[in-house]
Design a protein around this motif. Structure first.
Motif, PDB file in Angstrom:
ATOM      1  N   GLN A  24      15.176   1.002-101.097  1.00 47.55           N
ATOM      2  CA  GLN A  24      15.597   1.282 -99.737  1.00 47.55           C
ATOM      3  C   GLN A  24      15.627  -0.044 -98.998  1.00 47.55           C
ATOM      4  O   GLN A  24      14.625  -0.740 -98.929  1.00 47.55           O
ATOM      5  CB  GLN A  24      14.623   2.247 -99.063  1.00 47.55           C
ATOM      6  N   ASP A  25      16.769  -0.411 -98.484  1.00 40.86           N
ATOM      7  CA  ASP A  25      16.920  -1.687 -97.790  1.00 40.86           C
ATOM      8  C   ASP A  25      16.401  -1.534 -96.366  1.00 40.86           C
ATOM      9  O   ASP A  25      17.033  -0.909 -95.531  1.00 40.86           O
ATOM     10  CB  ASP A  25      18.391  -2.106 -97.788  1.00 40.86           C
ATOM     11  N   CYS A  26      15.216  -2.077 -96.109  1.00 41.01           N
ATOM     12  CA  CYS A  26      14.582  -1.945 -94.807  1.00 41.01           C
ATOM     13  C   CYS A  26      14.173  -3.320 -94.284  1.00 41.01           C
ATOM     14  O   CYS A  26      13.106  -3.836 -94.654  1.00 41.01           O
ATOM     15  CB  CYS A  26      13.347  -1.051 -94.895  1.00 41.01           C
ATOM     16  N   SER A  30      13.286  -3.021 -88.769  1.00 43.05           N
ATOM     17  CA  SER A  30      13.498  -1.574 -88.820  1.00 43.05           C
ATOM     18  C   SER A  30      12.187  -0.788 -88.760  1.00 43.05           C
ATOM     19  O   SER A  30      12.194   0.429 -88.688  1.00 43.05           O
ATOM     20  CB  SER A  30      14.278  -1.194 -90.070  1.00 43.05           C
ATOM     21  N   ARG A  31      11.052  -1.481 -88.761  1.00 40.31           N
ATOM     22  CA  ARG A  31       9.771  -0.766 -88.659  1.00 40.31           C
ATOM     23  C   ARG A  31       9.642  -0.077 -87.307  1.00 40.31           C
ATOM     24  O   ARG A  31       8.808   0.792 -87.125  1.00 40.31           O
ATOM     25  CB  ARG A  31       8.603  -1.703 -88.916  1.00 40.31           C
ATOM     26  N   THR A  55      13.683   6.423 -90.431  1.00 43.29           N
ATOM     27  CA  THR A  55      13.561   6.568 -91.879  1.00 43.29           C
ATOM     28  C   THR A  55      12.789   5.412 -92.501  1.00 43.29           C
ATOM     29  O   THR A  55      11.854   5.626 -93.275  1.00 43.29           O
ATOM     30  CB  THR A  55      14.953   6.683 -92.528  1.00 43.29           C
ATOM     31  N   CYS A  56      13.154   4.180 -92.178  1.00 43.14           N
ATOM     32  CA  CYS A  56      12.457   3.026 -92.749  1.00 43.14           C
ATOM     33  C   CYS A  56      11.025   2.944 -92.235  1.00 43.14           C
ATOM     34  O   CYS A  56      10.112   2.625 -92.990  1.00 43.14           O
ATOM     35  CB  CYS A  56      13.202   1.731 -92.429  1.00 43.14           C
ATOM     36  N   HIS A  60       9.167   3.595 -95.603  1.00 43.63           N
ATOM     37  CA  HIS A  60       8.930   2.272 -96.203  1.00 43.63           C
ATOM     38  C   HIS A  60       7.689   1.593 -95.631  1.00 43.63           C
ATOM     39  O   HIS A  60       6.891   1.031 -96.378  1.00 43.63           O
ATOM     40  CB  HIS A  60      10.162   1.389 -95.995  1.00 43.63           C
TER      41      HIS A  60
END
Length: 107
Positions: A24-26, A30-31, A55-56, A60
């Motif tokens: 998953q590209d985070c 994006s936190r 989502t991230c 993540h």
């Protein structure tokens, strides 16, 4: 020779593990989630729809909010020092959710 076999085996295990788990590209920013507002230009009395994708943050980074506060702030260049932020919503974050969407009226 034993080292070469062990190194090859570990490389193969790493390759299998990396292909078995989808990446998953985070990016780090994006936190805090990604937010969009529609329409982007509003007047008092208009309705806006706010969409937040966490989502991230949830999947993540493991950041699960208890509630979300949404405010409108006047930019400092336009603020005369007497205009506090306007709270448009305070929403509890549903268990298991990765996004939040709501519509409200700007007063």
């Amino acid at each position: 020779m034993k080292f070469a076999i062990a190194a090859t085996l570990l490389s193969f295990v790493g390759l299998v593990a990396s292909t078995a788990v989808p990446r998953q590209d985070c990016p780090q920013a994006s936190r805090f989630g990604g937010m969009s507002v529609s329409p982007t230009t509003v007047n008092p009395g208009d309705e806006i729809t706010v969409t937040v994708d966490l989502t991230c943050a949830v999947n993540h980074f493991g950041i699960i909010p208890k509630y979300l506060d949404y405010t409108i702030e006047v930019p400092s260049a336009s603020n005369n020092g007497h205009e506090p932020p306007i709270v448009i919503a305070r929403r509890e974050f549903a268990a298991g959710a990765t996004s939040d969407v709501f519509t409200t009226q700007v007063h």
